[in-house]
Design a protein around this motif. Structure first.
Motif, PDB file in Angstrom:
ATOM      1  N   THR A 158      -4.358 -12.870  -7.172  1.00  0.00           N
ATOM      2  CA  THR A 158      -3.125 -12.099  -7.344  1.00  0.00           C
ATOM      3  C   THR A 158      -3.323 -10.589  -7.341  1.00  0.00           C
ATOM      4  O   THR A 158      -2.448  -9.851  -6.890  1.00  0.00           O
ATOM      5  CB  THR A 158      -2.432 -12.503  -8.656  1.00  0.00           C
ATOM      6  OG1 THR A 158      -3.286 -12.182  -9.774  1.00  0.00           O
ATOM      7  CG2 THR A 158      -2.118 -13.991  -8.671  1.00  0.00           C
ATOM      8  N   GLN A 159      -4.462 -10.123  -7.856  1.00  0.00           N
ATOM      9  CA  GLN A 159      -4.685  -8.681  -7.977  1.00  0.00           C
ATOM     10  C   GLN A 159      -5.749  -8.147  -7.014  1.00  0.00           C
ATOM     11  O   GLN A 159      -5.954  -6.951  -6.925  1.00  0.00           O
ATOM     12  CB  GLN A 159      -5.104  -8.343  -9.420  1.00  0.00           C
ATOM     13  CG  GLN A 159      -4.082  -8.758 -10.466  1.00  0.00           C
ATOM     14  CD  GLN A 159      -2.730  -8.112 -10.242  1.00  0.00           C
ATOM     15  OE1 GLN A 159      -2.646  -6.914  -9.984  1.00  0.00           O
ATOM     16  NE2 GLN A 159      -1.664  -8.911 -10.350  1.00  0.00           N
ATOM     17  N   HIS A 160      -6.418  -9.076  -6.325  1.00  0.00           N
ATOM     18  CA  HIS A 160      -7.469  -8.706  -5.369  1.00  0.00           C
ATOM     19  C   HIS A 160      -8.570  -7.881  -6.032  1.00  0.00           C
ATOM     20  O   HIS A 160      -9.045  -6.895  -5.467  1.00  0.00           O
ATOM     21  CB  HIS A 160      -6.867  -7.964  -4.175  1.00  0.00           C
ATOM     22  CG  HIS A 160      -5.822  -8.735  -3.448  1.00  0.00           C
ATOM     23  ND1 HIS A 160      -4.778  -8.146  -2.781  1.00  0.00           N
ATOM     24  CD2 HIS A 160      -5.637 -10.085  -3.305  1.00  0.00           C
ATOM     25  CE1 HIS A 160      -3.998  -9.075  -2.252  1.00  0.00           C
ATOM     26  NE2 HIS A 160      -4.502 -10.258  -2.557  1.00  0.00           N
ATOM     27  N   PRO A 190     -12.090  -6.739  -6.840  1.00  0.00           N
ATOM     28  CA  PRO A 190     -13.281  -6.834  -5.984  1.00  0.00           C
ATOM     29  C   PRO A 190     -14.288  -7.831  -6.561  1.00  0.00           C
ATOM     30  O   PRO A 190     -14.725  -7.694  -7.710  1.00  0.00           O
ATOM     31  CB  PRO A 190     -13.858  -5.416  -5.998  1.00  0.00           C
ATOM     32  CG  PRO A 190     -12.716  -4.539  -6.418  1.00  0.00           C
ATOM     33  CD  PRO A 190     -11.885  -5.367  -7.342  1.00  0.00           C
ATOM     34  N   TYR A 225     -10.728   0.056  -5.928  1.00  0.00           N
ATOM     35  CA  TYR A 225     -11.806  -0.193  -4.952  1.00  0.00           C
ATOM     36  C   TYR A 225     -11.855   0.939  -3.931  1.00  0.00           C
ATOM     37  O   TYR A 225     -12.935   1.446  -3.600  1.00  0.00           O
ATOM     38  CB  TYR A 225     -11.562  -1.531  -4.248  1.00  0.00           C
ATOM     39  CG  TYR A 225     -12.576  -1.853  -3.183  1.00  0.00           C
ATOM     40  CD1 TYR A 225     -13.748  -2.532  -3.488  1.00  0.00           C
ATOM     41  CD2 TYR A 225     -12.365  -1.474  -1.855  1.00  0.00           C
ATOM     42  CE1 TYR A 225     -14.687  -2.825  -2.507  1.00  0.00           C
ATOM     43  CE2 TYR A 225     -13.294  -1.759  -0.867  1.00  0.00           C
ATOM     44  CZ  TYR A 225     -14.448  -2.441  -1.206  1.00  0.00           C
ATOM     45  OH  TYR A 225     -15.381  -2.709  -0.229  1.00  0.00           O
ATOM     46  N   TRP A 259      -6.279  -2.917  -8.524  1.00  0.00           N
ATOM     47  CA  TRP A 259      -7.670  -3.163  -8.171  1.00  0.00           C
ATOM     48  C   TRP A 259      -7.978  -2.733  -6.741  1.00  0.00           C
ATOM     49  O   TRP A 259      -9.068  -2.219  -6.457  1.00  0.00           O
ATOM     50  CB  TRP A 259      -8.026  -4.631  -8.366  1.00  0.00           C
ATOM     51  CG  TRP A 259      -8.310  -4.980  -9.794  1.00  0.00           C
ATOM     52  CD1 TRP A 259      -7.524  -5.701 -10.634  1.00  0.00           C
ATOM     53  CD2 TRP A 259      -9.462  -4.586 -10.549  1.00  0.00           C
ATOM     54  NE1 TRP A 259      -8.119  -5.796 -11.881  1.00  0.00           N
ATOM     55  CE2 TRP A 259      -9.306  -5.126 -11.855  1.00  0.00           C
ATOM     56  CE3 TRP A 259     -10.596  -3.843 -10.269  1.00  0.00           C
ATOM     57  CZ2 TRP A 259     -10.253  -4.938 -12.862  1.00  0.00           C
ATOM     58  CZ3 TRP A 259     -11.548  -3.649 -11.259  1.00  0.00           C
ATOM     59  CH2 TRP A 259     -11.370  -4.199 -12.545  1.00  0.00           C
ATOM     60  N   GLU A 260      -7.024  -2.913  -5.839  1.00  0.00           N
ATOM     61  CA  GLU A 260      -7.233  -2.440  -4.469  1.00  0.00           C
ATOM     62  C   GLU A 260      -7.355  -0.923  -4.442  1.00  0.00           C
ATOM     63  O   GLU A 260      -8.199  -0.362  -3.730  1.00  0.00           O
ATOM     64  CB  GLU A 260      -6.082  -2.905  -3.579  1.00  0.00           C
ATOM     65  CG  GLU A 260      -6.100  -4.398  -3.271  1.00  0.00           C
ATOM     66  CD  GLU A 260      -4.868  -4.850  -2.513  1.00  0.00           C
ATOM     67  OE1 GLU A 260      -5.022  -5.624  -1.556  1.00  0.00           O
ATOM     68  OE2 GLU A 260      -3.753  -4.434  -2.887  1.00  0.00           O
ATOM     69  N   MET A 278      -8.553 -12.582  -8.598  1.00  0.00           N
ATOM     70  CA  MET A 278      -8.889 -12.493  -7.184  1.00  0.00           C
ATOM     71  C   MET A 278      -7.708 -12.892  -6.311  1.00  0.00           C
ATOM     72  O   MET A 278      -7.462 -12.283  -5.258  1.00  0.00           O
ATOM     73  CB  MET A 278     -10.105 -13.371  -6.881  1.00  0.00           C
ATOM     74  CG  MET A 278     -11.410 -12.841  -7.480  1.00  0.00           C
ATOM     75  SD  MET A 278     -12.789 -13.989  -7.300  1.00  0.00           S
ATOM     76  CE  MET A 278     -12.917 -14.088  -5.523  1.00  0.00           C
ATOM     77  N   LYS A 304      -0.079  -1.603  -2.814  1.00  0.00           N
ATOM     78  CA  LYS A 304      -1.430  -2.041  -3.150  1.00  0.00           C
ATOM     79  C   LYS A 304      -1.535  -2.309  -4.648  1.00  0.00           C
ATOM     80  O   LYS A 304      -0.874  -1.669  -5.466  1.00  0.00           O
ATOM     81  CB  LYS A 304      -2.453  -0.969  -2.760  1.00  0.00           C
ATOM     82  CG  LYS A 304      -2.437  -0.594  -1.283  1.00  0.00           C
ATOM     83  CD  LYS A 304      -2.881  -1.736  -0.399  1.00  0.00           C
ATOM     84  CE  LYS A 304      -2.976  -1.276   1.051  1.00  0.00           C
ATOM     85  NZ  LYS A 304      -3.392  -2.387   1.963  1.00  0.00           N
ATOM     86  N   THR A 305      -2.397  -3.263  -5.005  1.00  0.00           N
ATOM     87  CA  THR A 305      -2.609  -3.558  -6.421  1.00  0.00           C
ATOM     88  C   THR A 305      -3.483  -2.479  -7.051  1.00  0.00           C
ATOM     89  O   THR A 305      -4.135  -1.694  -6.353  1.00  0.00           O
ATOM     90  CB  THR A 305      -3.296  -4.915  -6.617  1.00  0.00           C
ATOM     91  OG1 THR A 305      -4.661  -4.824  -6.160  1.00  0.00           O
ATOM     92  CG2 THR A 305      -2.575  -6.018  -5.858  1.00  0.00           C
TER      93      THR A 305
END
Length: 299
Positions: free
Chosen positions: A143-145, A147, A61, A57-58, A141, A54-55
Motif C-alpha cells: 500500500t505504501q511502497h 523500499p 526513497y 515512502w516513495e 510494501m 506519490k506515497t
C-alpha cells in the motif's frame, strides 16, 4: 607518501520520529507509525511529485536517492532498518529472576530445570512478534511502497536467525533483491559471560537455516565468546564501527536490513550519533546514515 583514511558516520535527522526528543521510546509503536517516517515535504517533491500522488515512502526513497546523486565522491548515504529479535527464552528468564540475580548467577548458566537459554531461542510470543513484523512489511510494501531491503544481514544467534526468516518470509520482493540473509559475526549481541549470547556452530546454522549465506571466514565454532569477561560499551562500539566500515566499503546497497539485538542497536546508535532509543523485542528502528571517508596524509 602513505595516505590514511577513516569513515565518519553521522545520523541524518529529520526523517524519522525516533530522532525527535519528543518521541517517547516507551510508548512508540513502529507498526502504527509507518516505522516513524515523518509527514513532511522534501526538496525534491515539486519535481518528483507535482500531482501529489506519490506515497510518503516513495518520496522518501527519491529524496535519499537524490542525496546520493548529489553527494561528493567521499560521501554515501544508506538507510538501515535495524530490527530487534522477538522475545526469547532469556528475556523471560531475566524477568522471572530479576536483573540482579540474572547478571550475577543465572545468565552464566546454560538454563534451569525447565528451559535452556544458551544461544536463546524465540518464545511463542517472540514468534508472534516476528509474524506481526511480516504482516507490517507485507502491508507497507503493498500500500505504501516502502523500499524493500536490497541486502539482509543477521546476527549469528538463533533468535535473530529465526526472526529474520519469519519477518521476511513470503513477501513480494523485487526479483533482483531476494531475501538471502548473510550471517555477520560482528552483528551479534554484547559478547561474554551470558550464555544466551554464545552462538551455536556454523554447522548448526547451515542445517537449520540452509538458505542463509556466511561472510568470508566465518568460523565453525564461536571464537569470540568468553565465559569470564564481557564487552564494555567502548569495545562494543568499536566492533559496530568495524561492521559499518565493512558494509559501507563493500556493499553498494542503499536500503539494508539488520536483524540484531538491543545492545547492538544501542551501540550502532551511539556510533552514528543518534539519540538513545530503546527498541523493544520484535520492533524496528530505521536510520539514515551519512558516511564520509576522510583521508589524511602524514606530515
Amino acid at each position: 607518501m602513505d595516505v590514511t583514511s577513516f569513515i565518519k558516520y553521522t545520523n541524518v535527522s529529520g526523517f524519522f520520529l525516533q530522532d525527535e526528543p519528543s518521541t517517547d521510546p516507551n510508548s512508540f509503536d513502529y507498526a502504527a507509525s509507518d516505522l516513524g517516517l515523518m509527514k513532511r515535504t522534501y526538496s525534491t517533491d515539486q519535481e518528483y511529485n507535482p500531482e501529489q500522488k506519490k506515497t510518503r515512502w516513495e518520496r522518501f526513497y527519491h529524496q535519499v536517492s537524490e542525496l546520493n546523486l548529489q553527494a561528493s565522491s567521499n560521501v554515501r548515504y544508506k538507510v538501515i532498518y535495524m530490527g530487534r529479535h522477538g522475545e526469547s527464552v532469556h528475556n523471560v528468564a531475566e524477568s522471572y529472576y530479576g536483573t540482579s540475580a540474572w547478571d550475577s548467577y543465572w545468565s552464566k548458566q546454560d538454563g534451569n530445570d525447565a528451559v535452556t537459554w544458551a544461544d536463546a531461542h524465540l518464545t511463542e510470543k517472540g514468534i508472534d512478534q516476528a509474524r506481526a513484523a511480516n504482516k507490517f512489511w507485507a502491508l507497507e510494501m503493498a500500500t505504501q511502497h516502502i523500499p524493500a531491503p536490497e541486502k539482509y544481514y543477521t546476527s549469528p544467534l538463533d533468535r535473530c536467525l529465526a526472526t529474520a526468516r519469519i519477518t521476511f518470509d513470503g513477501l513480494q520482493l523485487p526479483a533482483q533483491q531476494p531475501c538471502i540473509p548473510e550471517v555477520k559475526e560482528l552483528l551479534r549481541e554484547v559478547i561474554g559471560i551470558h550464555t544466551c549470547d554464545r552462538r551455536s556452530s556454523k554447522t548448526y546454522i547451515q542445517t537449520n537455516f540452509p538458505a542463509y549465506t556466511f561472510e568470508p571466514g566465518f568460523a565453525e565454532e564461536d571464537e569470540m565468546w568468553r565465559p569470564d569477561s564481557r564487552e564494555s560499551h567502548s569495545v562494543h562500539d568499536g566492533r559496530m564501527k568495524k561492521l559499518l566500515d565493512d558494509i559501507f566499503t563493500h556493499d553498494d546497497s542503499t536500503f539494508i536490513s539488520f536483524t540484531t539485538h538491543s545492545g547492538s542497536i544501542a551501540s550502532l546508535l551511539r556510533v552514528i550519533g543518534h539519540r538513545e532509543f530503546r527498541v523493544p523485542t520484535g520492533a524496528v528502528i530505521p536510520v539514515v546514515i551519512r558516511a564520509e571517508t576522510i583521508r589524511s596524509e602524514p606530515s
